[in-house]
Design a protein around this motif. Structure first.
Motif, PDB file in Angstrom:
ATOM      1  N   VAL A  42       0.859  -1.182   0.000  1.00  0.00           N
ATOM      2  CA  VAL A  42       0.000   0.000   0.000  1.00  0.00           C
ATOM      3  C   VAL A  42       0.895   1.232   0.000  1.00  0.00           C
ATOM      4  N   LEU A  43       0.666   2.131  -0.929  1.00  0.00           N
ATOM      5  CA  LEU A  43       1.497   3.316  -1.076  1.00  0.00           C
ATOM      6  C   LEU A  43       0.975   4.427  -0.161  1.00  0.00           C
ATOM      7  N   VAL A  44       1.833   4.911   0.725  1.00  0.00           N
ATOM      8  CA  VAL A  44       1.439   5.955   1.670  1.00  0.00           C
ATOM      9  C   VAL A  44       2.522   7.020   1.691  1.00  0.00           C
ATOM     10  N   ASP A  45       2.112   8.302   1.783  1.00  0.00           N
ATOM     11  CA  ASP A  45       3.099   9.368   1.778  1.00  0.00           C
ATOM     12  C   ASP A  45       3.391   9.835   3.206  1.00  0.00           C
ATOM     13  N   ARG A  46       4.251  10.813   3.331  1.00  0.00           N
ATOM     14  CA  ARG A  46       4.714  11.258   4.647  1.00  0.00           C
ATOM     15  C   ARG A  46       3.621  11.935   5.467  1.00  0.00           C
ATOM     16  N   ARG A  47       2.518  12.308   4.834  1.00  0.00           N
ATOM     17  CA  ARG A  47       1.387  12.907   5.548  1.00  0.00           C
ATOM     18  C   ARG A  47       0.267  11.900   5.772  1.00  0.00           C
ATOM     19  N   LEU A  48       0.586  10.614   5.555  1.00  0.00           N
ATOM     20  CA  LEU A  48      -0.391   9.531   5.697  1.00  0.00           C
ATOM     21  C   LEU A  48      -1.589   9.734   4.770  1.00  0.00           C
ATOM     22  N   VAL A  95     -10.252  -7.658 -11.510  1.00  0.00           N
ATOM     23  CA  VAL A  95     -10.420  -6.219 -11.265  1.00  0.00           C
ATOM     24  C   VAL A  95     -10.677  -5.929  -9.789  1.00  0.00           C
ATOM     25  N   ARG A  96     -11.637  -6.640  -9.218  1.00  0.00           N
ATOM     26  CA  ARG A  96     -12.040  -6.361  -7.841  1.00  0.00           C
ATOM     27  C   ARG A  96     -10.903  -6.471  -6.833  1.00  0.00           C
ATOM     28  N   PRO A  97      -9.971  -7.432  -6.963  1.00  0.00           N
ATOM     29  CA  PRO A  97      -8.868  -7.491  -5.990  1.00  0.00           C
ATOM     30  C   PRO A  97      -8.076  -6.193  -5.880  1.00  0.00           C
ATOM     31  N   HIS A  98      -7.919  -5.472  -6.989  1.00  0.00           N
ATOM     32  CA  HIS A  98      -7.184  -4.198  -6.938  1.00  0.00           C
ATOM     33  C   HIS A  98      -7.980  -3.133  -6.182  1.00  0.00           C
ATOM     34  N   LEU A  99      -9.298  -3.238  -6.214  1.00  0.00           N
ATOM     35  CA  LEU A  99     -10.151  -2.248  -5.555  1.00  0.00           C
ATOM     36  C   LEU A  99     -10.412  -2.590  -4.097  1.00  0.00           C
ATOM     37  N   GLU A 100     -10.056  -3.811  -3.679  1.00  0.00           N
ATOM     38  CA  GLU A 100     -10.394  -4.244  -2.325  1.00  0.00           C
ATOM     39  C   GLU A 100      -9.190  -4.658  -1.480  1.00  0.00           C
ATOM     40  N   PHE A 101      -8.002  -4.736  -2.075  1.00  0.00           N
ATOM     41  CA  PHE A 101      -6.830  -5.149  -1.313  1.00  0.00           C
ATOM     42  C   PHE A 101      -6.478  -4.105  -0.257  1.00  0.00           C
ATOM     43  N   CYS A 102      -6.498  -4.500   1.014  1.00  0.00           N
ATOM     44  CA  CYS A 102      -6.196  -3.594   2.138  1.00  0.00           C
ATOM     45  C   CYS A 102      -7.042  -2.328   2.077  1.00  0.00           C
ATOM     46  N   VAL A 103      -8.277  -2.443   1.591  1.00  0.00           N
ATOM     47  CA  VAL A 103      -9.107  -1.257   1.399  1.00  0.00           C
ATOM     48  C   VAL A 103      -9.466  -0.593   2.722  1.00  0.00           C
ATOM     49  N   GLN A 104      -9.401  -1.348   3.840  1.00  0.00           N
ATOM     50  CA  GLN A 104      -9.651  -0.733   5.140  1.00  0.00           C
ATOM     51  C   GLN A 104      -8.618   0.344   5.446  1.00  0.00           C
ATOM     52  N   PHE A 105      -7.445   0.213   4.843  1.00  0.00           N
ATOM     53  CA  PHE A 105      -6.365   1.159   5.081  1.00  0.00           C
ATOM     54  C   PHE A 105      -6.500   2.412   4.226  1.00  0.00           C
ATOM     55  N   TRP A 106      -6.933   2.246   2.967  1.00  0.00           N
ATOM     56  CA  TRP A 106      -6.944   3.379   2.045  1.00  0.00           C
ATOM     57  C   TRP A 106      -8.334   3.689   1.494  1.00  0.00           C
ATOM     58  N   ALA A 107      -9.369   3.192   2.124  1.00  0.00           N
ATOM     59  CA  ALA A 107     -10.735   3.356   1.610  1.00  0.00           C
ATOM     60  C   ALA A 107     -11.050   4.817   1.310  1.00  0.00           C
ATOM     61  N   PRO A 108     -11.698   5.088   0.175  1.00  0.00           N
ATOM     62  CA  PRO A 108     -12.052   6.474  -0.173  1.00  0.00           C
ATOM     63  C   PRO A 108     -13.106   7.025   0.770  1.00  0.00           C
ATOM     64  N   GLN A 109     -12.922   8.254   1.216  1.00  0.00           N
ATOM     65  CA  GLN A 109     -13.857   8.899   2.129  1.00  0.00           C
ATOM     66  C   GLN A 109     -14.507  10.125   1.503  1.00  0.00           C
TER      67      GLN A 109
END
Length: 236
Positions: A42-48, A95-109
């Motif tokens: 999961v790609l995350v930047d310095r500002r989370l 397709v769906r695996p890319h949209l759901e992998f670790c989605v709890q971490f990066w879920a769109p809000q």
């Protein structure tokens, strides 16, 4: 290095979090700070911030939808009937695996982030004519429901395993005196930063607390999922 091997600092970038974090040294070498790094893919930047991860997941999923679309060469009625099951299977598997992998971490809000995933969902539903006549809101609800379902399975698994295996400390159970409803309600945390409310451990609390007692008290995960599916049919 002590063992005689030479240390290459360019192979060990670090992600500095916080405004006062100036970096780190290993021996006499300063480690370079990257603007973003991967953690469990999961790609995350310095500002989370998860915008880069959302864009990357959408790009990968959209590219696969394009591959599937270009592989369909016939639009005859007989072929479309056969393609319906095949496209659904390909979408679920590729397709769906890319949209759901670790989605709890990066879920769109935010709406702008949700719209990116909506475009992929909309494009996929247009691959076969059988889906074109259905309400897009109904199609999208399936993806939304799957995301909520996955979010609720995580706290159940953590709370059932107990704190000794980790994860349970992300959530705080309410006091037994004030409990109503399902009897295992979680406490909503207090925080000074507004974006903290979008963190998974905070955003899932309100949905968990709405679950009936027979769902959260399920003796095993399979029973929990079965009861949860029945509840979600009425929630969304």
């Amino acid at each position: 290095m002590i063992n005689g091997k030479k240390f290459h600092k360019n192979t060990c970038p670090i992600l500095c979090l916080g405004q006062s974090n100036a970096g780190h040294k290993l021996g006499e070498e300063w480690l370079e700070s990257d603007p973003a790094e991967r953690d469990v893919e999961v790609l995350v930047d310095r500002r989370l911030n998860m915008n880069q991860q959302r864009a990357l997941a959408a790009k990968r999923a959209n590219r696969i939808v394009g591959y599937v679309k270009h592989s369909i060469t016939s639009r005859s009625k007989e072929v479309i009937i056969l393609l319906y099951s095949a496209v659904i299977l390909l979408y679920s598997a590729l397709v769906r695996p890319h949209l759901e992998f670790c989605v709890q971490f990066w879920a769109p809000q935010f709406k702008k982030d949700v719209k990116v995933l909506e475009c992929i969902q909309r494009r996929a539903t247009k691959l076969v004519k059988r889906l074109e006549g259905t309400s897009y809101e109904e199609q999208l609800r399936t993806l939304e429901k799957r995301r909520l379902r996955g979010n609720l399975i995580v706290p159940y698994s953590f709370l059932r395993r107990g704190s000794e295996e980790g994860g349970a400390d992300l959530f705080s159970l309410g006091s037994s005196v004030s409990m109503h409803g399902n009897g295992s309600k979680l406490c909503q945390g207090r925080f000074s930063l507004d974006f903290r409310k979008h963190f998974f451990a905070e955003s899932v609390v309100k949905h968990w607390n709405r679950l009936p007692r027979e769902v959260v008290d399920a003796l095993c995960l399979s029973v929990f999922k079965r009861h949860l599916d029945n509840v979600l049919n009425n929630m969304l």
